[in-house]
Design a protein around this motif. Sequence first.
Motif, PDB file in Angstrom:
ATOM      1  N   ARG A 118       7.822  45.546 -12.386  1.00 48.71           N
ATOM      2  CA  ARG A 118       8.203  44.351 -11.616  1.00 48.71           C
ATOM      3  C   ARG A 118       9.296  43.562 -12.334  1.00 48.71           C
ATOM      4  O   ARG A 118      10.244  43.088 -11.707  1.00 48.71           O
ATOM      5  CB  ARG A 118       6.979  43.460 -11.383  1.00 48.71           C
ATOM      6  N   ALA A 119       9.158  43.436 -13.648  1.00 47.04           N
ATOM      7  CA  ALA A 119      10.147  42.665 -14.412  1.00 47.04           C
ATOM      8  C   ALA A 119      11.522  43.318 -14.381  1.00 47.04           C
ATOM      9  O   ALA A 119      12.544  42.631 -14.416  1.00 47.04           O
ATOM     10  CB  ALA A 119       9.674  42.503 -15.855  1.00 47.04           C
ATOM     11  N   SER A 120      11.551  44.643 -14.311  1.00 48.32           N
ATOM     12  CA  SER A 120      12.826  45.370 -14.329  1.00 48.32           C
ATOM     13  C   SER A 120      13.362  45.663 -12.938  1.00 48.32           C
ATOM     14  O   SER A 120      14.451  46.206 -12.788  1.00 48.32           O
ATOM     15  CB  SER A 120      12.665  46.687 -15.096  1.00 48.32           C
ATOM     16  N   GLY A 121      12.579  45.310 -11.900  1.00 45.69           N
ATOM     17  CA  GLY A 121      13.008  45.595 -10.538  1.00 45.69           C
ATOM     18  C   GLY A 121      12.786  47.030 -10.124  1.00 45.69           C
ATOM     19  O   GLY A 121      13.320  47.481  -9.116  1.00 45.69           O
ATOM     20  N   ARG A 122      11.969  47.774 -10.886  1.00 45.47           N
ATOM     21  CA  ARG A 122      11.686  49.178 -10.559  1.00 45.47           C
ATOM     22  C   ARG A 122      10.234  49.282 -10.096  1.00 45.47           C
ATOM     23  O   ARG A 122       9.357  49.635 -10.871  1.00 45.47           O
ATOM     24  CB  ARG A 122      11.920  50.070 -11.782  1.00 45.47           C
ATOM     25  N   ALA A 123       9.984  48.953  -8.853  1.00 47.78           N
ATOM     26  CA  ALA A 123       8.614  48.947  -8.344  1.00 47.78           C
ATOM     27  C   ALA A 123       8.089  50.344  -8.035  1.00 47.78           C
ATOM     28  O   ALA A 123       6.886  50.559  -7.957  1.00 47.78           O
ATOM     29  CB  ALA A 123       8.539  48.088  -7.085  1.00 47.78           C
ATOM     30  N   GLN A 124       8.987  51.309  -7.853  1.00 50.60           N
ATOM     31  CA  GLN A 124       8.569  52.651  -7.471  1.00 50.60           C
ATOM     32  C   GLN A 124       7.940  53.394  -8.644  1.00 50.60           C
ATOM     33  O   GLN A 124       8.314  53.178  -9.794  1.00 50.60           O
ATOM     34  CB  GLN A 124       9.759  53.461  -6.919  1.00 50.60           C
ATOM     35  N   PRO A 125       6.977  54.294  -8.370  1.00 52.64           N
ATOM     36  CA  PRO A 125       6.306  55.028  -9.453  1.00 52.64           C
ATOM     37  C   PRO A 125       7.185  56.074 -10.113  1.00 52.64           C
ATOM     38  O   PRO A 125       6.910  56.497 -11.233  1.00 52.64           O
ATOM     39  CB  PRO A 125       5.100  55.670  -8.754  1.00 52.64           C
TER      40      PRO A 125
END
Length: 224
Positions: A118-125
């Motif tokens: 979430r912090a890095s903007g990478r919500a995908q697994p």
Amino acid sequence: MRVLIVEDEALLGQALAAGLRQLGHAADWFVRGSEADAAMLAAPYDAIVLDLGLPGGDGMEWLRRWRGRGVKLPVLILTARDGVDQRIAGLDAGADDYLLKPITIDELAARLRALLRRASGRAQPVWQHGALEYEPAAKRVRWKGQAVELTARELALLEALLLEPQRVLSKALLRDKLYDWSAAEPEGNALEVHVHHLRRKIDPGIVRTVRGVGYALGAPEPLP
């Protein structure tokens, strides 16, 4: 991922740090908020695991102090305080997640990965960079559909680069991301060796050298 653990129970603190290291992360453990505060100024942490019942200052007060100072690191509160009001107070004070003791190291690691995504903007697994695929939970790497076997340090280096694909990361910063203070002093060329292995195992262009500055992720190569 380099994690800062603030926990006054010695057995638990040591176990959390050791467990995260076994999963390939760097972790530093401290008993007091003041010690963690000093460490935060000296190392580039990715997340904080914070107990509330700390000697010399409550964890909640330290959390408010850090947020008031502009510290944006994800904070996961880990505590035995199970009251709903206390959980609400912790989240309102700036915590990103709240876990009740006892916990397993796998659940803690999963929560930290979610915070980092979430912090890095990478919500995908699955993180995609052109022909490169990386699954942080399984520590699985694929290049053009083929599995790539990497060591824990190589995975940590690749993850650090993937988290900030547009940024040139200095050698000093990358060393601090890979090695916590419990680790033996790395050899002078250890980072360069890890970079060489990534290029050999994945692709020569996967890591770009910026002379006099450090390293960056290479331009994404399209899937075949």
